[in-house]
Design an enzyme around this catalytic site. Structure first.
Site, PDB file in Angstrom:
ATOM      1  N   HIS A  61      39.290 -71.293 -39.626  1.00 22.84           N
ATOM      2  CA  HIS A  61      41.158 -71.188 -40.182  1.00 22.84           C
ATOM      3  C   HIS A  61      42.180 -71.296 -38.678  1.00 22.84           C
ATOM      4  CE1 HIS A  61      41.165 -67.068 -40.870  1.00 22.84           C
ATOM      5  NE2 HIS A  61      42.149 -66.452 -40.721  1.00 22.84           N
ATOM      6  N   ASP A 110      34.211 -70.153 -41.680  1.00 21.29           N
ATOM      7  CA  ASP A 110      35.040 -69.812 -41.200  1.00 21.29           C
ATOM      8  C   ASP A 110      34.346 -69.377 -39.815  1.00 21.29           C
ATOM      9  OD1 ASP A 110      37.430 -68.861 -40.739  1.00 21.29           O
ATOM     10  OD2 ASP A 110      37.942 -67.918 -42.152  1.00 21.29           O
TER      11      ASP A 110
HETATM   12  N1  ARG Z   1      42.875 -64.533 -42.977  1.00 21.64           N
HETATM   13  C1  ARG Z   1      43.849 -63.675 -42.413  1.00 21.64           C
HETATM   14  C2  ARG Z   1      44.563 -64.197 -40.879  1.00 21.64           C
HETATM   15  O1  ARG Z   1      44.753 -65.460 -40.550  1.00 21.64           O
HETATM   16  C3  ARG Z   1      43.315 -62.007 -41.804  1.00 21.64           C
HETATM   17  C4  ARG Z   1      42.729 -62.539 -43.192  1.00 21.64           C
HETATM   18  C5  ARG Z   1      42.090 -60.881 -43.772  1.00 21.64           C
HETATM   19  N2  ARG Z   1      43.053 -60.206 -44.358  1.00 21.64           N
HETATM   20  C6  ARG Z   1      42.416 -59.227 -45.488  1.00 21.64           C
HETATM   21  N3  ARG Z   1      43.200 -58.592 -46.178  1.00 21.64           N
HETATM   22  N4  ARG Z   1      41.412 -58.472 -44.456  1.00 21.64           N
HETATM   23  O2  ARG Z   1      45.860 -63.865 -40.151  1.00 21.64           O
END
Ligand code: ARG
Length: 275
Positions: A61, A110
């Site tokens: 992502h 991912d």
């Molecule tokens: N998807 C987020 C990013 O693009 C971080 C994911 C981690 N989130 C969490 N609540 N542990 O950096």
């Protein structure tokens, strides 16, 4: 005693430590020598981990902004993001391989492999993390670590000089995590399911978690004196929210896919048992 264990270069930080993620604390130089920063237009975008001389692994992502390699760079050997660090190395990217299964937020797959423009030499501050064989288990309750330059609270950037943060997180039992994420607690909260190639780590109580900007970075566990890459920081509902722990791509699910693209990379087998 298995002597080959002591010859492996991966998973063994070397530097003598002379020198916040949500609820985290500062790391020391050389403490996590596989930690990389993926930059987009010279700005930190995601974490990544060095796994071979010319390869880092990150989250698929992280390439939502496109697959044009010239927009991205990888920084190695940095504990602070601010410039002017002696051990730091910045490299262009030759090739991005997103996992074919990846289909948007909270989907399976991912994970992405990133080939650097050239092979780099290992130093005390730039070393690879070991990859686990498909048979390695990271049991619930095992205390592992996540590292990153991500937000210290939802919407709040890590302040200058942006020292790499570390946070100890226990592995959460798979069924427990599935249950946590299948239970709605607000009104319109969209539910996302935990797939088998995902794992949860952190605290059901919330407070301590990875957050935006940590994505793509490592979840590592020390198994008999060696650090193994157990997961890749992937997603979560908010950051540090009760009953919504961090979700990680499970490395052991991708053993064959990684091997197919990087045949030279070694995988560390499960321990045969201590007797
Ligand atoms: N998807 C987020 C990013 O693009 C971080 C994911 C981690 N989130 C969490 N609540 N542990 O950096």
């Amino acid at each position: 005693m298995n002597m080959t264990r002591f010859n492996r270069v991966c998973g063994h930080p070397r530097a003598l430590y002379h020198s916040r993620n949500v609820g985290g604390e500062d790391s020391m130089e050389g403490e996590w020598p596989w930690q990389a920063s993926l930059l987009w237009h010279n700005k930190h975008l995601c974490g990544a981990s060095l796994i071979a001389h010319q390869w880092v692994v990150t989250a698929a992502h992280c390439f939502q902004r496109g697959m044009n390699t010239s927009n991205y760079m990888v920084v190695l050997g940095a504990s602070r993001l601010a410039n002017g660090q002696p051990h730091r190395l910045s490299l262009g990217i030759r090739h991005i391989i997103n996992h074919p299964q990846y289909a948007g937020e909270a989907s399976s797959g991912d994970i992405a492999l990133v080939e650097l423009e050239r092979p780099i030499q290992y130093t005390d501050y730039i070393l690879p993390i070991c990859l686990p064989e498909a048979s390695v288990r990271f049991p619930a309750g095992m205390k592992c670590w996540v590292t990153g330059w991500g937000n210290i609270r939802e919407g709040e950037d890590l302040p200058h000089p942006q020292t790499l943060q570390k946070l100890q997180v226990p592995i959460i039992d798979q069924n427990t995590c599935k249950q946590l994420y299948s239970t709605a607690w607000g009104s319109s909260s969209q539910l996302k399911a935990i797939q088998d190639d995902m794992m949860c780590a952190g605290y059901a109580d919330g407070m301590k978690d990875t957050c935006k900007g940590d994505s793509g970075g490592p979840l590592v566990c020390k198994v008999s004196l060696e650090w193994l890459l157990a997961g890749i920081i992937s997603w979560g509902k908010g950051c540090g929210i009760r009953n919504r722990p961090g979700v990680y791509s499970r490395l052991t699910s991708y053993r064959d896919w990684i091997h197919q693209h990087i045949p030279e990379v070694e995988f560390v087998p499960a321990e045969k048992g201590g007797t």
